[in-house]
Write a protein that holds these residues in place. Structure first.
Motif, PDB file in Angstrom:
ATOM      1  N   SER A 109       0.829  -1.199   0.000  1.00  0.00           N
ATOM      2  CA  SER A 109       0.000   0.000   0.000  1.00  0.00           C
ATOM      3  C   SER A 109       0.861   1.246   0.000  1.00  0.00           C
ATOM      4  CB  SER A 109      -0.904   0.012   1.230  1.00  0.00           C
ATOM      5  OG  SER A 109      -1.577   1.244   1.331  1.00  0.00           O
ATOM      6  N   GLU A 110       0.330   2.304  -0.636  1.00  0.00           N
ATOM      7  CA  GLU A 110       1.045   3.579  -0.602  1.00  0.00           C
ATOM      8  C   GLU A 110       0.775   4.325   0.693  1.00  0.00           C
ATOM      9  OE1 GLU A 110      -0.355   6.714  -3.087  1.00  0.00           O
ATOM     10  OE2 GLU A 110      -2.314   5.807  -3.315  1.00  0.00           O
ATOM     11  N   TRP A 111      -0.187   3.847   1.485  1.00  0.00           N
ATOM     12  CA  TRP A 111      -0.562   4.532   2.719  1.00  0.00           C
ATOM     13  C   TRP A 111       0.015   3.795   3.915  1.00  0.00           C
ATOM     14  CZ3 TRP A 111      -2.667   9.089   1.879  1.00  0.00           C
ATOM     15  CH2 TRP A 111      -3.304   9.299   0.664  1.00  0.00           C
ATOM     16  N   SER A 112       0.419   4.527   4.911  1.00  0.00           N
ATOM     17  CA  SER A 112       0.923   3.902   6.126  1.00  0.00           C
ATOM     18  C   SER A 112       0.665   4.837   7.289  1.00  0.00           C
ATOM     19  CB  SER A 112       2.423   3.611   6.006  1.00  0.00           C
ATOM     20  OG  SER A 112       3.142   4.814   5.783  1.00  0.00           O
ATOM     21  N   GLY A 113       0.796   4.304   8.505  1.00  0.00           N
ATOM     22  CA  GLY A 113       0.607   5.142   9.679  1.00  0.00           C
ATOM     23  C   GLY A 113      -0.110   4.409  10.787  1.00  0.00           C
ATOM     24  N   ASP A 114      -0.155   5.035  11.956  1.00  0.00           N
ATOM     25  CA  ASP A 114      -0.826   4.504  13.132  1.00  0.00           C
ATOM     26  C   ASP A 114      -2.323   4.727  12.974  1.00  0.00           C
ATOM     27  OD1 ASP A 114      -1.802   3.926  15.625  1.00  0.00           O
ATOM     28  OD2 ASP A 114      -0.979   5.730  16.571  1.00  0.00           O
ATOM     29  N   TYR A 170     -12.802  10.963  20.212  1.00  0.00           N
ATOM     30  CA  TYR A 170     -11.519  10.275  20.061  1.00  0.00           C
ATOM     31  C   TYR A 170     -10.649  11.080  19.104  1.00  0.00           C
ATOM     32  CZ  TYR A 170     -13.352   8.695  15.566  1.00  0.00           C
ATOM     33  OH  TYR A 170     -13.880   8.654  14.301  1.00  0.00           O
ATOM     34  N   ARG A 171      -9.414  10.658  18.979  1.00  0.00           N
ATOM     35  CA  ARG A 171      -8.531  11.222  17.961  1.00  0.00           C
ATOM     36  C   ARG A 171      -7.806  10.076  17.274  1.00  0.00           C
ATOM     37  NH1 ARG A 171      -3.032  11.913  19.675  1.00  0.00           N
ATOM     38  NH2 ARG A 171      -2.756  11.227  21.828  1.00  0.00           N
ATOM     39  N   VAL A 172      -7.415  10.309  16.031  1.00  0.00           N
ATOM     40  CA  VAL A 172      -6.733   9.286  15.251  1.00  0.00           C
ATOM     41  C   VAL A 172      -5.663   9.965  14.415  1.00  0.00           C
ATOM     42  CG1 VAL A 172      -8.329   9.403  13.297  1.00  0.00           C
ATOM     43  CG2 VAL A 172      -7.068   7.299  13.724  1.00  0.00           C
ATOM     44  N   LYS A 173      -4.547   9.284  14.246  1.00  0.00           N
ATOM     45  CA  LYS A 173      -3.466   9.848  13.451  1.00  0.00           C
ATOM     46  C   LYS A 173      -3.784   9.682  11.974  1.00  0.00           C
ATOM     47  CE  LYS A 173       1.565  10.117  13.252  1.00  0.00           C
ATOM     48  NZ  LYS A 173       2.834   9.597  13.810  1.00  0.00           N
ATOM     49  N   ASN A 174      -3.546  10.733  11.204  1.00  0.00           N
ATOM     50  CA  ASN A 174      -3.834  10.684   9.776  1.00  0.00           C
ATOM     51  C   ASN A 174      -2.908   9.713   9.057  1.00  0.00           C
ATOM     52  OD1 ASN A 174      -5.765  12.699  10.137  1.00  0.00           O
ATOM     53  ND2 ASN A 174      -4.302  14.340   9.732  1.00  0.00           N
ATOM     54  N   GLY A 175      -3.403   9.149   7.970  1.00  0.00           N
ATOM     55  CA  GLY A 175      -2.562   8.329   7.114  1.00  0.00           C
ATOM     56  C   GLY A 175      -1.785   9.212   6.157  1.00  0.00           C
ATOM     57  N   TYR A 176      -0.750   8.670   5.583  1.00  0.00           N
ATOM     58  CA  TYR A 176       0.056   9.464   4.664  1.00  0.00           C
ATOM     59  C   TYR A 176       0.665   8.557   3.616  1.00  0.00           C
ATOM     60  CZ  TYR A 176       3.791   7.613   7.608  1.00  0.00           C
ATOM     61  OH  TYR A 176       4.620   6.763   8.297  1.00  0.00           O
ATOM     62  N   SER A 177       1.024   9.144   2.479  1.00  0.00           N
ATOM     63  CA  SER A 177       1.670   8.394   1.409  1.00  0.00           C
ATOM     64  C   SER A 177       3.095   8.895   1.243  1.00  0.00           C
ATOM     65  CB  SER A 177       0.908   8.562   0.090  1.00  0.00           C
ATOM     66  OG  SER A 177       1.107   9.857  -0.430  1.00  0.00           O
ATOM     67  N   SER A 178       3.877   8.138   0.495  1.00  0.00           N
ATOM     68  CA  SER A 178       5.284   8.482   0.309  1.00  0.00           C
ATOM     69  C   SER A 178       5.456   9.786  -0.460  1.00  0.00           C
ATOM     70  CB  SER A 178       6.001   7.353  -0.436  1.00  0.00           C
ATOM     71  OG  SER A 178       5.372   7.113  -1.684  1.00  0.00           O
ATOM     72  N   GLU A 179       4.438  10.196  -1.228  1.00  0.00           N
ATOM     73  CA  GLU A 179       4.554  11.422  -2.017  1.00  0.00           C
ATOM     74  C   GLU A 179       4.102  12.658  -1.252  1.00  0.00           C
ATOM     75  OE1 GLU A 179       0.245  11.196  -4.306  1.00  0.00           O
ATOM     76  OE2 GLU A 179       2.091  10.788  -5.401  1.00  0.00           O
ATOM     77  N   GLY A 180       3.749  12.480   0.025  1.00  0.00           N
ATOM     78  CA  GLY A 180       3.414  13.629   0.853  1.00  0.00           C
ATOM     79  C   GLY A 180       1.936  13.916   0.986  1.00  0.00           C
ATOM     80  N   THR A 181       1.079  13.107   0.358  1.00  0.00           N
ATOM     81  CA  THR A 181      -0.360  13.304   0.497  1.00  0.00           C
ATOM     82  C   THR A 181      -0.825  12.711   1.823  1.00  0.00           C
ATOM     83  OG1 THR A 181      -0.641  13.201  -1.894  1.00  0.00           O
ATOM     84  CG2 THR A 181      -2.605  12.897  -0.553  1.00  0.00           C
ATOM     85  N   ILE A 182      -1.701  13.429   2.520  1.00  0.00           N
ATOM     86  CA  ILE A 182      -2.217  13.007   3.822  1.00  0.00           C
ATOM     87  C   ILE A 182      -3.688  12.647   3.657  1.00  0.00           C
ATOM     88  CG2 ILE A 182      -2.520  13.681   6.242  1.00  0.00           C
ATOM     89  CD1 ILE A 182      -0.342  15.835   5.727  1.00  0.00           C
ATOM     90  N   ARG A 183      -4.136  11.617   4.377  1.00  0.00           N
ATOM     91  CA  ARG A 183      -5.519  11.175   4.227  1.00  0.00           C
ATOM     92  C   ARG A 183      -6.203  11.070   5.579  1.00  0.00           C
ATOM     93  NH1 ARG A 183      -7.020   5.784   0.975  1.00  0.00           N
ATOM     94  NH2 ARG A 183      -5.853   4.804   2.670  1.00  0.00           N
ATOM     95  N   SER A 184      -7.433  11.556   5.608  1.00  0.00           N
ATOM     96  CA  SER A 184      -8.287  11.413   6.772  1.00  0.00           C
ATOM     97  C   SER A 184      -9.673  11.039   6.276  1.00  0.00           C
ATOM     98  CB  SER A 184      -8.324  12.716   7.581  1.00  0.00           C
ATOM     99  OG  SER A 184      -9.098  12.551   8.748  1.00  0.00           O
ATOM    100  N   GLY A 185     -10.601  10.839   7.191  1.00  0.00           N
ATOM    101  CA  GLY A 185     -11.938  10.482   6.744  1.00  0.00           C
ATOM    102  C   GLY A 185     -12.835  10.077   7.887  1.00  0.00           C
ATOM    103  N   TYR A 186     -13.962   9.471   7.536  1.00  0.00           N
ATOM    104  CA  TYR A 186     -14.954   9.087   8.531  1.00  0.00           C
ATOM    105  C   TYR A 186     -15.815   7.982   7.942  1.00  0.00           C
ATOM    106  CZ  TYR A 186     -18.715   9.649  11.972  1.00  0.00           C
ATOM    107  OH  TYR A 186     -19.642   9.442  12.963  1.00  0.00           O
ATOM    108  N   ILE A 187     -15.953   6.867   8.667  1.00  0.00           N
ATOM    109  CA  ILE A 187     -16.731   5.737   8.170  1.00  0.00           C
ATOM    110  C   ILE A 187     -18.187   5.896   8.588  1.00  0.00           C
ATOM    111  CG2 ILE A 187     -17.106   3.259   8.360  1.00  0.00           C
ATOM    112  CD1 ILE A 187     -14.149   2.874   8.412  1.00  0.00           C
TER     113      ILE A 187
END
Length: 619
Positions: A109-114, A170-187
């Protein structure tokens, strides 16, 4: 089936996209191992699969409202979600759960993080509830979209007919990709397991250092702006979509320029910006330009741009720079729109000038900014933000367009490709759906049906679906449809059909696929078509067939052509012309050499070897 193109990007990672949950919500009905005294032992809310709790669809408890506030930061997202429940059945204790994705994204995956939920708390009617973290179902155990590795669970007792309010933070750490894009969201989809629909769902994303020009992708598309906040609102909602937000704080090209000049300077100024101390960052940039004139000259454009950015972020006025920047920016050529990813650097001028013009009440200037942004490639999020500054109805909203749809044969690859393209002048495309099928004994046989939300927002999207050759569909007429839907529910649809012939040849008339009535023929590498098809395709004005001499006469735009079955000589405007391949009769139809006939009557004919397509132009 193979799926290529931006709308399908990352679908191979669908499971990880769903469970990664950089910000997660949707309270779920869970099950208790031992039924409470107030519930019927046969009640469907009871049950357990091993030690893993799971959501159940049947419950008398309804979720009647969901109000979510998301504080979107650069590193963390903070969520404050309030849910209203009503019990329309007998008194019962309900074990509720909040899903958590604790797994890291897989290595591909291009995304990683806690992705752990931090500081999770639950409140029932304002009183803090005890929370227990429990393991959830895994995919191997048959779980599907609503299954997660773990849940935060808490018990909520209901009296018959009681309405209760549940709040989760709650709080959650955002995901990120190797190219510097950050991802957040809500299910949101976890809310779909409750009885009936949710009366009102409202989600507000409040930026904390993330501004509209930082946004690169927002899904679903039917959002609006209230100031800099993103807002979604649904009534009588049965959630089938999740919210996803992708953003980028800095443009890599600019950072690389600085890193090459002075890595320490780069690190210090980014640190100051991340902390929100734009005044200090501005002082650093100006001192750097003053103390390093030679290095500063090498990256002058970058430094000028960032100085204007810092002036604006610090509350100053950099309108002269931004206006000059937009004037110099080039329009994006139409052929590059499909592959053009908007940059943060390009979007910033439109945002900051929009703020200046809004403060001065200059609606005409804001509208011009909006139009310039579409031409020069500023991303649609900034465009929608600019629209929010104008009175409603100032700029007409457009429905989507299907700009291309065709089936093309690729013999070397052993199959066909359904190639489509949809666009939206508002940059508000939400979903592209395709269907491909054939009829067998009067019944529809589905070959492909695919529809998925678009995560990156652009004004044009391309779809490619590859269909390998199959004896089951050879000779059948294939039907296909592409449907595009925007955030306002406006739709556009196009359809067509294709017959897979033995020669794998596609016919394109004026850039649109053309369906023949009779199958083509190939003789000595020359394509022959039935006269009936050619007369219609070439827009022949007059046609006459002589059975005795077995000749056909065609007239079009002042040209007259006579051909005879088996003859090696034709007559064009009374003059003899030699033929490489003669006309012939096949299964009761008169077949004519395509290139010679079309060219003689003033129609251009070309051959596209890659697509095995005959290209004709009558316009």
């Amino acid at each position: 089936m193979e799926k290529n193109g931006s709308p399908w990007r990352g679908m191979a990672l669908f499971w990880w996209w769903l469970i990664m949950a950089v910000a997660i919500a949707g309270i779920i009905m869970m099950i208790l191992g031992v039924p409470p005294k107030t519930a019927d032992a046969d009640d469907a809310v009871l049950g357990r699969v091993g030690e893993a709790v799971r959501p159940l669809m049947e419950t008398p408890v309804e979720m009647t409202g969901e109000e979510v506030k998301i504080r979107l930061g650069r590193e963390f997202t903070r969520v404050d979600a309030v849910f209203t429940f009503h019990n329309s059945g007998a008194a019962a204790e309900v074990l509720m759960g909040f899903p958590e994705a604790t797994s890291q994204a897989d290595g591909g995956s291009e995304w990683s993080g806690d992705t752990t939920l931090h500081d999770f708390e639950a409140f029932v009617d304002g009183e803090k509830a005890a929370v227990e973290r429990r393991a959830g179902l895994s995919p191997e155990n048959g779980a599907k979209e609503l299954s997660y590795p773990a849940w935060h669970t808490f018990t909520v007792p209901f009296e018959a007919g009681q309405t209760r309010e549940v709040r989760n933070t709650y709080r959650v750490k955002n995901g990120y990709s190797s190219e510097g894009t950050i991802r957040s969201g809500y299910i949101l989809t976890t809310g779909s397991v409750w009885k009936g629909s949710i009366g009102l769902v409202r989600v507000t994303v409040e930026p904390d250092g993330v501004l509209p020009y930082n946004l690169q992708g927002v899904s679903p598309a039917g959002y609006g702006f209230a100031g800099d906040n993103l807002v979604w609102e649904w009534k009588n909602c049965e959630p089938d979509r999740n919210i996803e937000i992708m953003f980028k704080m800095y443009e890599n090209s600019t950072l690389w320029s600085w890193a090459g000049a002075d890595p320490v300077f780069q690190q210090n100024i980014i640190k100051a910006m991340d902390s929100g101390d734009y005044g200090a960052a501005l002082t650093m940039a100006r001192d750097y330009k003053k103390n390093h004139p030679l290095l500063a000259a090498e990256v002058k454009d970058d430094l000028d741009h960032w100085e204007a950015l810092l002036v604006s972020l610090a509350g100053g006025d950099a309108r002269n720079y931004w206006e000059a920047f937009i004037d110099k920016a080039e329009n994006v050529p139409p052929e590059k729109e499909l592959y053009f990813y908007p940059s943060v650097d390009l979007a910033a001028p439109f945002y900051f000038l929009g703020r200046v013009y809004a403060g001065e009440g200059r609606s005409d200037s804001i509208r011009q900014l909006y139009e310039d942004g579409k031409k020069k490639g500023a991303h649609p999020q900034v465009g929608r933000w600019l629209l929010s500054l104008l009175p409603e109805g100032t700029v007409a909203q457009h429905k989507p367009e299907v700009r291309k749809l065709a089936v093309v044969a690729y013999p070397a690859r052993g199959g066909l490709a359904l190639e489509g393209e949809a666009g939206d002048a508002d940059g508000d495309l939400d979903t592209i759906e395709i269907s491909l099928w054939y009829l067998a004994e009067g019944r529809r046989q589905e070959i492909e049906h695919y529809g998925n939300p678009l995560h990156y927002n652009r004004y044009r999207h391309k779809v490619d679906v590859f269909i390998p050759f199959s004896e089951a569909i050879a000779g059948h007429e294939l039907f296909y449809t592409l449907r595009a839907v925007d955030g306002g529910g406006r739709q556009a649809e196009a359809s067509g059909s294709y017959v897979w012939n033995e020669y794998w040849i596609t016919f394109m008339l004026n850039n649109s696929p053309y369906r023949l009535v009779h199958p083509p023929a190939v003789v000595n590498d020359r394509v022959l078509l039935a006269a009936e098809d050619l007369i219609k395709m070439l827009e022949v004005e007059k046609a006459a067939y002589s059975p005795g001499s077995r000749t056909i006469t065609l007239q079009r735009k002042g040209n007259a052509l006579i051909l005879a079955v088996g003859g090696t000589t034709a007559y064009l405007n009374g003059k003899p012309v030699s033929l490489e391949v003669p006309a012939e009769e096949r299964e009761g139809s008169f077949y004519l050499p395509l290139r010679f006939t079309a060219g003689s009557l003033g129609v251009q004919v070309d051959w596209d070897e890659q697509r095995r397509a005959v290209l004709l132009g009558t316009e």
